[in-house]
Design a protein around this motif. Structure first.
Motif, PDB file in Angstrom:
ATOM      1  N   PRO A 514       0.824  -1.216   0.000  1.00 22.24           N
ATOM      2  CA  PRO A 514       0.000   0.000   0.000  1.00 22.24           C
ATOM      3  C   PRO A 514       0.854   1.259   0.000  1.00 22.24           C
ATOM      4  CG  PRO A 514      -0.554  -1.452   1.859  1.00 22.24           C
ATOM      5  CD  PRO A 514       0.687  -2.002   1.225  1.00 22.24           C
ATOM      6  N   SER A 515       2.121   1.098   0.365  1.00 18.70           N
ATOM      7  CA  SER A 515       2.944   2.275   0.500  1.00 18.70           C
ATOM      8  C   SER A 515       3.769   2.551  -0.774  1.00 18.70           C
ATOM      9  CB  SER A 515       3.812   2.071   1.740  1.00 18.70           C
ATOM     10  OG  SER A 515       4.851   2.958   1.776  1.00 18.70           O
ATOM     11  N   CYS A 516       4.430   1.519  -1.339  1.00 17.29           N
ATOM     12  CA  CYS A 516       5.283   1.765  -2.509  1.00 17.29           C
ATOM     13  C   CYS A 516       4.780   1.060  -3.776  1.00 17.29           C
ATOM     14  CB  CYS A 516       6.721   1.347  -2.214  1.00 17.29           C
ATOM     15  SG  CYS A 516       6.944  -0.439  -2.152  1.00 17.29           S
ATOM     16  N   GLY A 517       3.780   0.213  -3.622  1.00 14.12           N
ATOM     17  CA  GLY A 517       3.216  -0.439  -4.801  1.00 14.12           C
ATOM     18  C   GLY A 517       3.954  -1.679  -5.275  1.00 14.12           C
ATOM     19  N   ALA A 518       5.092  -1.980  -4.675  1.00 14.07           N
ATOM     20  CA  ALA A 518       5.844  -3.173  -5.072  1.00 14.07           C
ATOM     21  C   ALA A 518       5.081  -4.434  -4.686  1.00 14.07           C
ATOM     22  CB  ALA A 518       7.218  -3.161  -4.405  1.00 14.07           C
ATOM     23  N   ASN A 519       5.490  -5.554  -5.258  1.00 18.55           N
ATOM     24  CA  ASN A 519       4.862  -6.817  -4.866  1.00 18.55           C
ATOM     25  C   ASN A 519       5.121  -7.079  -3.383  1.00 18.55           C
ATOM     26  OD1 ASN A 519       3.920  -7.273  -7.387  1.00 18.55           O
ATOM     27  ND2 ASN A 519       5.661  -8.588  -7.997  1.00 18.55           N
ATOM     28  N   ALA A 520       4.062  -7.414  -2.681  1.00 13.00           N
ATOM     29  CA  ALA A 520       4.209  -7.636  -1.241  1.00 13.00           C
ATOM     30  C   ALA A 520       3.303  -8.787  -0.823  1.00 13.00           C
ATOM     31  CB  ALA A 520       3.854  -6.362  -0.487  1.00 13.00           C
ATOM     32  N   ARG A 521       3.403  -9.172   0.462  1.00 15.46           N
ATOM     33  CA  ARG A 521       2.625 -10.316   0.957  1.00 15.46           C
ATOM     34  C   ARG A 521       1.736  -9.896   2.116  1.00 15.46           C
ATOM     35  NH1 ARG A 521       6.286 -12.061   3.901  1.00 15.46           N
ATOM     36  NH2 ARG A 521       7.724 -10.457   3.192  1.00 15.46           N
ATOM     37  N   ARG A 522       0.544 -10.432   2.107  1.00 14.86           N
ATOM     38  CA  ARG A 522      -0.318 -10.250   3.274  1.00 14.86           C
ATOM     39  C   ARG A 522       0.216 -11.035   4.450  1.00 14.86           C
ATOM     40  NH1 ARG A 522      -4.814  -7.803   2.354  1.00 14.86           N
ATOM     41  NH2 ARG A 522      -5.910  -8.130   0.390  1.00 14.86           N
ATOM     42  N   GLU A 523      -0.031 -10.514   5.640  1.00 11.33           N
ATOM     43  CA  GLU A 523       0.186 -11.307   6.849  1.00 11.33           C
ATOM     44  C   GLU A 523      -0.778 -12.492   6.769  1.00 11.33           C
ATOM     45  OE1 GLU A 523       2.145 -10.891  10.023  1.00 11.33           O
ATOM     46  OE2 GLU A 523       1.388 -12.941   9.812  1.00 11.33           O
ATOM     47  N   THR A 524      -0.270 -13.708   7.005  1.00 17.82           N
ATOM     48  CA  THR A 524      -1.172 -14.863   6.940  1.00 17.82           C
ATOM     49  C   THR A 524      -1.549 -15.380   8.324  1.00 17.82           C
ATOM     50  OG1 THR A 524       0.717 -16.326   6.684  1.00 17.82           O
ATOM     51  CG2 THR A 524      -0.400 -15.619   4.663  1.00 17.82           C
ATOM     52  N   ASP A 525      -0.984 -14.765   9.355  1.00 19.54           N
ATOM     53  CA  ASP A 525      -1.443 -15.134  10.703  1.00 19.54           C
ATOM     54  C   ASP A 525      -2.805 -14.489  10.945  1.00 19.54           C
ATOM     55  OD1 ASP A 525       0.880 -16.463  11.164  1.00 19.54           O
ATOM     56  OD2 ASP A 525       1.697 -15.049  12.623  1.00 19.54           O
ATOM     57  N   THR A 526      -3.595 -15.148  11.775  1.00 24.04           N
ATOM     58  CA  THR A 526      -4.883 -14.576  12.179  1.00 24.04           C
ATOM     59  C   THR A 526      -4.832 -14.281  13.662  1.00 24.04           C
ATOM     60  OG1 THR A 526      -5.698 -16.828  12.417  1.00 24.04           O
ATOM     61  CG2 THR A 526      -6.236 -15.681  10.362  1.00 24.04           C
ATOM     62  N   LEU A 527      -5.824 -13.527  14.136  1.00 23.76           N
ATOM     63  CA  LEU A 527      -5.810 -13.100  15.535  1.00 23.76           C
ATOM     64  C   LEU A 527      -6.325 -14.187  16.484  1.00 23.76           C
ATOM     65  CD1 LEU A 527      -7.187  -9.454  15.209  1.00 23.76           C
ATOM     66  CD2 LEU A 527      -4.862 -10.117  15.852  1.00 23.76           C
ATOM     67  N   ASP A 528      -5.709 -14.244  17.633  1.00 26.21           N
ATOM     68  CA  ASP A 528      -6.189 -15.058  18.745  1.00 26.21           C
ATOM     69  C   ASP A 528      -7.684 -14.778  18.932  1.00 26.21           C
ATOM     70  OD1 ASP A 528      -6.653 -16.253  21.187  1.00 26.21           O
ATOM     71  OD2 ASP A 528      -5.271 -14.989  22.323  1.00 26.21           O
ATOM     72  N   THR A 529      -8.485 -15.824  19.123  1.00 23.66           N
ATOM     73  CA  THR A 529      -9.931 -15.590  19.255  1.00 23.66           C
ATOM     74  C   THR A 529     -10.292 -14.816  20.525  1.00 23.66           C
ATOM     75  OG1 THR A 529     -10.226 -17.742  20.285  1.00 23.66           O
ATOM     76  CG2 THR A 529     -10.580 -17.618  17.910  1.00 23.66           C
ATOM     77  N   PHE A 530      -9.360 -14.739  21.465  1.00 24.99           N
ATOM     78  CA  PHE A 530      -9.621 -13.900  22.644  1.00 24.99           C
ATOM     79  C   PHE A 530      -9.737 -12.418  22.257  1.00 24.99           C
ATOM     80  CE2 PHE A 530      -8.019 -17.244  25.693  1.00 24.99           C
ATOM     81  CZ  PHE A 530      -9.156 -17.269  26.469  1.00 24.99           C
TER      82      PHE A 530
END
Ligand code: ANZ
Ligand code: ZN
Length: 890
Positions: A514-530
């Motif tokens: 979102p900042s420089c437009g280069a190819n990047a990866r999403r975070e694939t961890d999800t949040l603790d259900t707490f």
């Protein structure tokens, strides 16, 4: 008299409440408000008895407060992310979303059949983007405020399944599916800075008057605030650093102490390690110290291990044991003498040996301690093993301090001895003096440390809220712009191989930065259900279209006036919700400090257990398996599998006797569950509700029993008969006693319900019911039936509505006003007068206080029992003591 047809009436009234949205809370109401909330369920498949008990309690309170004229918010939703859905996906090949949504539908229908007064218009499920999208926005707000950070942290790694395991998937150190020995691996993970709020979270407990003390204590212990002294021991000679450790202390290793300086001082000259920093809560005992000890993964230990194979072997040994505080406490205390010597800051000529020890935790304080064997049990065990001096510095009494210390360290109060300038002081004074001196001389400072660690929220799983971060090689971790929220979980995922499906999804994680437009990866961890359950009560209190919640709406309802749930959530869930609320306050989003003003933790529903001993089938033809199968194992039996006959218990349909085990919490593993649904089918919702309220104090365990539910059903029928019979008799006249009983019962029940003492309220209702049954027809009796109906309606709302309508009332009893209490009716102005014949008690009479003598005398002589005794002869004499007694001399 007709029978109350629960099946028909339940459905009919539930439909009416639903259609009229009777229990939808009005945000704009000007009435006094009450927010009643029960912990929302995990949609595991079916409602269980624990849910029924929990939600019935909240329901009675909610209905009662509405009748008292309050605007009540009583919402319901689903804590819908979590592992069981992924397990179902792996085992049954069904998508976690499909499984979860089907369970929600089933359980919602089940809750409806119990007639709970819930505001379904606010229903939410944490697994829907409509909810977790807002959570992602909140995460970004906390991120922007510096309350979120990333750090390396250990996870449980299953080397066979090649997957990260949650703690509950590690059984005896092995992966639950593969059975492989679990390894600890370091991964970069997201943390929330709950430790920034550690002080507030302890101090805030003080204001929670309506919380159980035991829960507050559990929270306090979990946060574990300790005040003490942090200081450095200089080493007699610097320890030369080998090449690899030249970079100084590992920042992660010391992250636990927050702002404190790292435990080692890398010397300016670069010659080596010059000091060891320790933390103590007992600076008063400094003259009793006989060694210094560091954790096995302390930088000093690691530096030494580089060149000393014995040290390296010892460290390996330490790692084999458990690393939790509890495990460290029970293990044998072991040490390795490093040969280093530490200079005592209060007496420079005194040098203490430095050990690596297995009972020192790297994650607490500075990861190093000084040991005082006479006054700390672990230190004493250690000193006895390695033959270190044991010097007593706290005397228990006024006597001369005994020279000898046995096998038990003295950790209590006393007077300081053998300690130079500290002698004669009490412990607290001595602590203060040493801290002042350390600060004055510049070798240490007073500090507070906490057991609480920052909250690691990363989970390497699919079925959770995606963390809204994008990783770019150039820009690092970049927050997803809010206008791109929600980051929705991809639906097309597979669970046929282990690991996180988000990781191996072909497209989902590939996005431009979102900042420089280069190819990047999403975070694939999800949040603790707490995280999901840390703010759902805020969302409930908010208008649905608000993002992420509407502040004014939420502030009107919050804090939750009464929160009800299981004691198993007494620590983490409540702590995280308290933290989240404070974090929102900190960043100016919500001006509420404590989310739950009142808390109640209900007991469990229990049931007998049944089992037989069985020999299992060998798993193979091998000798090992054959032998293993010879060991008889216990097979638990469900209540449906047994028959009770002649006081004995048999396997259903056989003559094989079954062992009756202990009464235990209903659980799948012991098979002693009773499914509420068939019980509702058979007895109706009201009987089930009445049963769970009636038998035990709500904080205690409730043993399920067939006879109990039958008794509850009979009570519902009894109520119905009473109402019907009353309708037949249009009576006149007074019954002051009954009228008074109604007022007393009303007040009593109000108090009981507000205090959640439902079993007491139930007992009062039984008495009122019996009194009405016994009373002769009168206008008061008619009124009493009406009162009884209003008073029982929060508990058994279906029969109450049916009766209310049958009696010709307009509107719903759910909307009716609670009976008004006339204080004059509460004054007890009746007296019981004893009637004696020749000094023997023969009868009693009830009269208003101060009744005239002749009236009382006449009534006594007219009493049936007395007439019979006197056999027609006139009494010789009658003595009347006003308000007390009538004595007849025959
Ligand atoms: C000297 C001393 C003398 C201690 C004495 C106790 C009794 P709480 O109260 O739980 O905070 N300690 C400090 N850091 C440690 C670590 N990383 N691993 C294991 N033990 C550690 O405990 C604080 C006490 O626990 C500290 O006070 C320290 O031992 C030990 F008569 O220092 B004490
Ligand atoms: Zn970038």
């Amino acid at each position: 008299a007709s029978r109350f047809n629960a099946l028909k009436a339940d459905a009919a009234w539930q439909k009416v409440w639903d259609e009229r949205k009777t229990f939808a809370a009005d945000d704009l109401s000007t009435k006094p408000r009450s927010y009643v909330l029960e912990m929302f369920p995990y949609p595991s498949g079916r409602i269980h008895m624990g849910h029924v008990r929990n939600y019935t309690m909240g329901d009675v309170l909610a209905r009662f407060r509405r009748m008292k004229g309050m605007e009540v918010l009583h919402p319901m939703g689903w804590d819908a992310f979590g592992m069981p859905a992924e397990n179902a996906a792996m085992e049954k090949g069904v998508h976690p979303g499909t499984w979860t949504r089907a369970n929600i539908a089933t359980m919602k229908a089940q809750l409806k059949r119990l007639g709970f007064a819930l505001d379904w218009t606010r229903e939410l499920a944490t697994c829907e983007p409509e909810y977790y999208g807002h959570e992602q926005a909140l995460f970004l707000d906390l991120f922007a405020a510096g309350l979120v950070y990333r750090k390396e942290s250990a996870v449980n790694w299953d080397p066979v399944d090649m997957t990260v395991l949650a703690n509950e998937q590690v059984i005896d150190g092995r992966g639950w599916r593969s059975g492989a020995l679990v390894e600890r691996r370091k991964l970069s993970q997201w943390f929330l800075k709950i430790t920034d709020f550690a002080d507030e979270l302890v101090d805030g407990l003080g204001a929670l008057e309506h919380w159980p003390d035991k829960v507050k204590l559990m929270q306090e212990n979990w946060i574990g605030r300790s005040q003490g002294l942090q200081f450095k021991f200089q080493l007699t000679a610097p320890f030369p650093l080998a090449g690899g450790v030249g970079g100084g202390p590992d920042a992660n290793a010391t992250a636990a102490i927050g702002d404190a300086s790292p435990p080692l001082t890398p010397p300016a000259s670069g010659r080596g390690i010059e000091s060891v920093e320790v933390f103590t809560t007992r600076p008063d005992t400094m003259f009793g110290s006989s060694f210094v000890a560091v954790a096995a993964d302390h930088p000093i230990a690691r530096a030494i291990a580089e060149t000393n194979p014995d040290a390296a072997a010892f460290i390996e040994l330490c790692k084999r044991g458990g690393t939790t505080a509890a495990e460290l406490d029970t293990q044998e205390k072991l040490g390795f003498d490093t040969g280093l010597r530490a200079v005592h800051p209060l007496d420079k000529s005194w040098h203490l040996p430095v050990y690596i020890a297995n009972f020192v935790l790297m994650e607490y304080g500075t990861g190093a301690v000084f040991g005082v064997p006479a006054h700390d049990q672990r230190d004493l065990d250690f000193a006895r093993k390695y033959d270190l001096p044991v010097k007593r510095v706290v005397s228990e009494g006024d006597d001369e301090a005994p020279v000898f210390v046995g096998d038990t360290a003295w950790t209590g109060a006393g007077t300081i001895v053998n300690s130079h300038f500290l002698d004669g002081m009490d412990i607290e004074d001595a602590k203060r003096v040493v801290i002042e001196r350390a600060e004055g001389e510049g070798w240490g400072k007073g500090t507070t440390v906490f057991r609480l660690r920052d909250w690691g929220v990363s989970r390497q799983r699919y079925w959770g809220t995606p963390i809204p971060i994008i990783h770019c090689d150039a820009c690092g971790a970049v927050p997803v712009p809010k206008d791109q929220l929600p980051i929705v979980l991809p639906e097309d995922v597979s669970f046929d191989i282990p690991g996180n499906p988000l990781d191996r999804h072909p497209t989902w994680k590939h996005v431009p930065c979102p900042s420089c437009g280069a190819n990047a990866r999403r975070e694939t961890d999800t949040l603790d259900t707490f995280v999901d359950s840390s703010w759902y009560f805020i969302r409930f209190a908010s208008q649905p279209d608000a993002k992420p919640f509407d502040r004014t709406g939420a502030e009107k309802w919050l804090p939750v006036n009464q929160y009800i749930g299981g004691v198993e959530h007494a620590i983490l869930h409540l702590l995280y919700a308290r933290f989240w609320t404070r974090a929102l306050k900190h960043i100016g989003m919500l001006d509420i400090a404590e989310p739950f003003a009142g808390l109640f933790t209900q007991g469990m529903v229990t049931h007998e257990t049944y089992w037989t001993m069985e020999q299992s089938k060998p798993a193979s033809e091998s000798l090992d398996d054959f032998l293993e199968a010879q060991v008889h194992t216990r097979r638990w039996l469900s209540p449906d599998d047994i028959d009770k006959r002649d006081g004995k218990v048999f396997l259903r349909g056989t003559t094989d006797e079954v062992t009756v085990g202990r009464v235990e919490k209903m659980s799948k593993s012991k098979k002693n569950t009773v499914d509420p649904e068939p019980i509702v089918d058979q007895y109706g919702a009201d009987a089930v509700r009445w049963f769970v309220l009636s038998d035990s104090p709500p904080e205690r365990d409730l043993p399920w029993s067939e006879s109990g539910i039958e008794g509850a059903w009979r009570f519902v029928q009894r109520l119905w008969r009473l109402i019907e019979s009353d309708d037949a008799a249009k009576a006149q006249g007074d019954d002051i006693g009954l009228r008074k009983l109604c007022h007393r019962t009303t007040v009593g029940i109000e108090n009981d319900i507000n205090a959640l003492q439902f079993n007491k309220a139930v007992a009062r209702l039984y008495s009122l019911c019996s009194a009405i049954e016994k009373a002769a027809p009168s206008a008061d009796r008619e009124q009493a039936v009406r009162t009884l109906l209003l008073l029982v309606s929060p508990m058994v709302p279906h029969v109450a509505e049916e009766a209310w309508a049958t009696a010709g009332n307009d509107g719903l009893i759910a909307d009716a006003a609670w009976p008004i209490v006339d204080p004059a009716m509460l004054v007890d102005d009746e007296v019981t007068i004893a009637v004696q014949v020749n000094g023997k008690l023969r009868d009693t009479l009830v009269f208003p206080k101060g009744a005239p003598k002749d009236e009382v005398e006449a009534a006594a002589l007219a009493s049936e029992k007395i007439v019979r005794l006197l056999e027609g002869k006139p009494p010789r004499k009658v003595i009347v003591v006003p308000d007390r007694l009538v004595n007849i001399v025959a």
